[in-house]
Write a protein that holds these residues in place. Sequence first.
Motif, PDB file in Angstrom:
ATOM      1  N   SER A  33       1.060  -1.211   0.015  1.00  0.00           N
ATOM      2  CA  SER A  33       0.360   0.232  -0.105  1.00  0.00           C
ATOM      3  C   SER A  33       0.838   1.411   0.268  1.00  0.00           C
ATOM      4  O   SER A  33       0.438   2.359  -0.499  1.00  0.00           O
ATOM      5  CB  SER A  33      -1.219   0.116   1.553  1.00  0.00           C
ATOM      6  OG  SER A  33      -2.227  -0.927   0.951  1.00  0.00           O
ATOM      7  N   GLY A  34       1.877   1.398   0.831  1.00  0.00           N
ATOM      8  CA  GLY A  34       2.864   2.406   0.632  1.00  0.00           C
ATOM      9  C   GLY A  34       3.369   2.934  -0.811  1.00  0.00           C
ATOM     10  O   GLY A  34       3.449   3.590  -0.783  1.00  0.00           O
TER      11      GLY A  34
ATOM     12  N   SER B 253       2.163   6.333  -2.540  1.00  0.00           N
ATOM     13  CA  SER B 253       3.286   7.561  -3.551  1.00  0.00           C
ATOM     14  C   SER B 253       3.760   7.131  -4.149  1.00  0.00           C
ATOM     15  O   SER B 253       3.867   8.774  -5.405  1.00  0.00           O
ATOM     16  CB  SER B 253       5.070   6.625  -3.046  1.00  0.00           C
ATOM     17  OG  SER B 253       4.735   5.608  -3.230  1.00  0.00           O
ATOM     18  N   ALA B 254       2.661   6.283  -5.625  1.00  0.00           N
ATOM     19  CA  ALA B 254       2.403   6.705  -6.989  1.00  0.00           C
ATOM     20  C   ALA B 254       1.325   7.443  -7.045  1.00  0.00           C
ATOM     21  O   ALA B 254       1.393   7.553  -8.368  1.00  0.00           O
ATOM     22  CB  ALA B 254       2.974   5.511  -7.894  1.00  0.00           C
ATOM     23  N   GLN B 255       0.506   7.532  -6.192  1.00  0.00           N
ATOM     24  CA  GLN B 255      -0.878   7.893  -6.764  1.00  0.00           C
ATOM     25  C   GLN B 255      -0.961   9.174  -7.321  1.00  0.00           C
ATOM     26  O   GLN B 255      -1.859   9.527  -8.341  1.00  0.00           O
ATOM     27  CB  GLN B 255      -1.982   8.251  -4.840  1.00  0.00           C
ATOM     28  CG  GLN B 255      -3.183   8.379  -5.550  1.00  0.00           C
ATOM     29  CD  GLN B 255      -4.215   8.753  -3.807  1.00  0.00           C
ATOM     30  OE1 GLN B 255      -2.951   8.410  -3.413  1.00  0.00           O
ATOM     31  NE2 GLN B 255      -5.167   8.741  -4.254  1.00  0.00           N
ATOM     32  N   PRO B 256      -0.360  10.389  -6.902  1.00  0.00           N
ATOM     33  CA  PRO B 256      -0.116  11.371  -8.018  1.00  0.00           C
ATOM     34  C   PRO B 256       0.057  11.613  -9.098  1.00  0.00           C
ATOM     35  O   PRO B 256      -0.381  12.150  -9.848  1.00  0.00           O
ATOM     36  CB  PRO B 256       0.150  12.247  -7.058  1.00  0.00           C
ATOM     37  CG  PRO B 256       0.761  11.979  -6.096  1.00  0.00           C
ATOM     38  CD  PRO B 256       0.231  10.569  -6.016  1.00  0.00           C
ATOM     39  N   TYR B 257       0.731  10.008  -9.348  1.00  0.00           N
ATOM     40  CA  TYR B 257       1.421   9.904 -11.015  1.00  0.00           C
ATOM     41  C   TYR B 257       0.558   9.115 -12.030  1.00  0.00           C
ATOM     42  O   TYR B 257      -0.064   9.357 -12.900  1.00  0.00           O
ATOM     43  CB  TYR B 257       2.963   9.062 -11.327  1.00  0.00           C
ATOM     44  CG  TYR B 257       3.736  10.121 -10.141  1.00  0.00           C
ATOM     45  CD1 TYR B 257       4.121  11.028 -11.068  1.00  0.00           C
ATOM     46  CD2 TYR B 257       4.221  10.102  -8.709  1.00  0.00           C
ATOM     47  CE1 TYR B 257       5.624  12.210 -10.579  1.00  0.00           C
ATOM     48  CE2 TYR B 257       5.137   9.993  -8.410  1.00  0.00           C
ATOM     49  CZ  TYR B 257       5.439  11.452  -8.607  1.00  0.00           C
ATOM     50  OH  TYR B 257       6.953  12.073  -7.958  1.00  0.00           O
ATOM     51  N   ALA B 258      -0.199   8.458 -10.968  1.00  0.00           N
ATOM     52  CA  ALA B 258      -1.297   8.131 -11.834  1.00  0.00           C
ATOM     53  C   ALA B 258      -2.454   8.648 -12.062  1.00  0.00           C
ATOM     54  O   ALA B 258      -3.307   8.898 -13.336  1.00  0.00           O
ATOM     55  CB  ALA B 258      -1.543   6.512 -11.016  1.00  0.00           C
TER      56      ALA B 258
ATOM     57  N   LEU C 197     -12.409  13.660 -10.605  1.00  0.00           N
ATOM     58  CA  LEU C 197     -11.476  14.668 -11.010  1.00  0.00           C
ATOM     59  C   LEU C 197     -11.114  15.960 -10.317  1.00  0.00           C
ATOM     60  O   LEU C 197     -10.461  16.999  -9.374  1.00  0.00           O
ATOM     61  CB  LEU C 197     -11.124  15.552 -12.231  1.00  0.00           C
ATOM     62  CG  LEU C 197      -9.601  14.305 -13.386  1.00  0.00           C
ATOM     63  CD1 LEU C 197     -10.383  14.420 -14.646  1.00  0.00           C
ATOM     64  CD2 LEU C 197      -8.591  13.568 -12.574  1.00  0.00           C
ATOM     65  N   VAL C 198     -13.137  16.068 -10.528  1.00  0.00           N
ATOM     66  CA  VAL C 198     -13.312  17.394  -9.694  1.00  0.00           C
ATOM     67  C   VAL C 198     -12.630  17.605  -8.110  1.00  0.00           C
ATOM     68  O   VAL C 198     -12.277  18.099  -7.374  1.00  0.00           O
ATOM     69  CB  VAL C 198     -14.809  18.034  -9.162  1.00  0.00           C
ATOM     70  CG1 VAL C 198     -15.568  19.063  -8.407  1.00  0.00           C
ATOM     71  CG2 VAL C 198     -15.398  17.925 -10.423  1.00  0.00           C
ATOM     72  N   PHE C 199     -13.033  16.653  -7.134  1.00  0.00           N
ATOM     73  CA  PHE C 199     -12.670  16.263  -6.040  1.00  0.00           C
ATOM     74  C   PHE C 199     -10.941  15.756  -5.554  1.00  0.00           C
ATOM     75  O   PHE C 199     -10.608  16.396  -3.908  1.00  0.00           O
ATOM     76  CB  PHE C 199     -13.684  15.031  -5.535  1.00  0.00           C
ATOM     77  CG  PHE C 199     -15.053  15.150  -5.455  1.00  0.00           C
ATOM     78  CD1 PHE C 199     -15.250  15.944  -3.566  1.00  0.00           C
ATOM     79  CD2 PHE C 199     -15.746  15.349  -6.365  1.00  0.00           C
ATOM     80  CE1 PHE C 199     -16.460  16.584  -3.670  1.00  0.00           C
ATOM     81  CE2 PHE C 199     -17.657  15.567  -6.068  1.00  0.00           C
ATOM     82  CZ  PHE C 199     -17.676  16.219  -4.280  1.00  0.00           C
ATOM     83  N   THR C 200     -10.198  15.009  -6.443  1.00  0.00           N
ATOM     84  CA  THR C 200      -8.677  14.949  -6.637  1.00  0.00           C
ATOM     85  C   THR C 200      -7.913  15.956  -6.674  1.00  0.00           C
ATOM     86  O   THR C 200      -6.982  16.209  -6.356  1.00  0.00           O
ATOM     87  CB  THR C 200      -8.239  13.486  -6.951  1.00  0.00           C
ATOM     88  OG1 THR C 200      -8.631  13.864  -9.114  1.00  0.00           O
ATOM     89  CG2 THR C 200      -9.575  11.978  -6.652  1.00  0.00           C
ATOM     90  N   GLY C 201      -8.257  16.449  -7.492  1.00  0.00           N
ATOM     91  CA  GLY C 201      -7.401  18.019  -8.306  1.00  0.00           C
ATOM     92  C   GLY C 201      -6.972  16.991 -10.049  1.00  0.00           C
ATOM     93  O   GLY C 201      -6.516  15.576 -10.329  1.00  0.00           O
ATOM     94  N   SER C 202      -5.693  17.599 -10.219  1.00  0.00           N
ATOM     95  CA  SER C 202      -5.172  17.476 -11.105  1.00  0.00           C
ATOM     96  C   SER C 202      -3.682  16.248 -10.946  1.00  0.00           C
ATOM     97  O   SER C 202      -3.406  16.184 -11.603  1.00  0.00           O
ATOM     98  CB  SER C 202      -4.261  18.866 -12.111  1.00  0.00           C
ATOM     99  OG  SER C 202      -2.965  19.289 -11.107  1.00  0.00           O
ATOM    100  N   GLY C 203      -3.285  15.901  -9.786  1.00  0.00           N
ATOM    101  CA  GLY C 203      -2.617  14.620  -9.228  1.00  0.00           C
ATOM    102  C   GLY C 203      -1.214  15.434  -9.977  1.00  0.00           C
ATOM    103  O   GLY C 203      -1.043  16.870 -10.179  1.00  0.00           O
ATOM    104  N   ALA C 204      -0.443  14.663 -10.571  1.00  0.00           N
ATOM    105  CA  ALA C 204       1.350  14.942 -10.793  1.00  0.00           C
ATOM    106  C   ALA C 204       1.317  15.867 -12.563  1.00  0.00           C
ATOM    107  O   ALA C 204       0.526  15.291 -13.345  1.00  0.00           O
ATOM    108  CB  ALA C 204       2.132  13.598 -10.839  1.00  0.00           C
TER     109      ALA C 204
END
Length: 151
Positions: free
Chosen positions: A2-3, A7-12, A117-124
């Motif tokens: 999970s860690g 850590s890859a979540q913003p990139y995905a 995307l409204v709730f998460t924002g743009s990510g990386a």
Amino acid sequence: MSGRLDSAQPYALGLFRIVVGLLFACHGAASLFGVLGGASGSGGTIDAGTWPGWYAAVIQLVGGVLVLLGLGTRAAALVSSGSMAYAYFNVHQPGALWPMENGGEASAMFCWAFLLLVFTGSGAFGLDRLLARRTSEREETAAERQTPVAA
């Protein structure tokens, strides 16, 4: 595990945003300019100003490009999600209840993808993050330049 995934979540999320924005912009470009098979795969375009098709195509092109770039992502995604909800409930849903039956699968998927995307924002990889970083750096520099007044 999970860690590593966390850590890859913003990139995905950034890659998800780019793909969804690109696909949405392609729908708008096809309807407005007749590229990529044109409007409804006919090779043609939608007449300017016709309701709701032309307005939907403009939202698709502009909203898709903004989401693709990650610029004003939340606002562009909100408008894009709303336009797809309208498309589903007013164009597709009267034909049948289920998206499989009424041809509204793309509208439903885009609606929910943009709502995410409204709730998460743009990510990386988004311009939103780059601009926010530059703004915070300017504010920090300005704060450092101010000298405290001795009493």
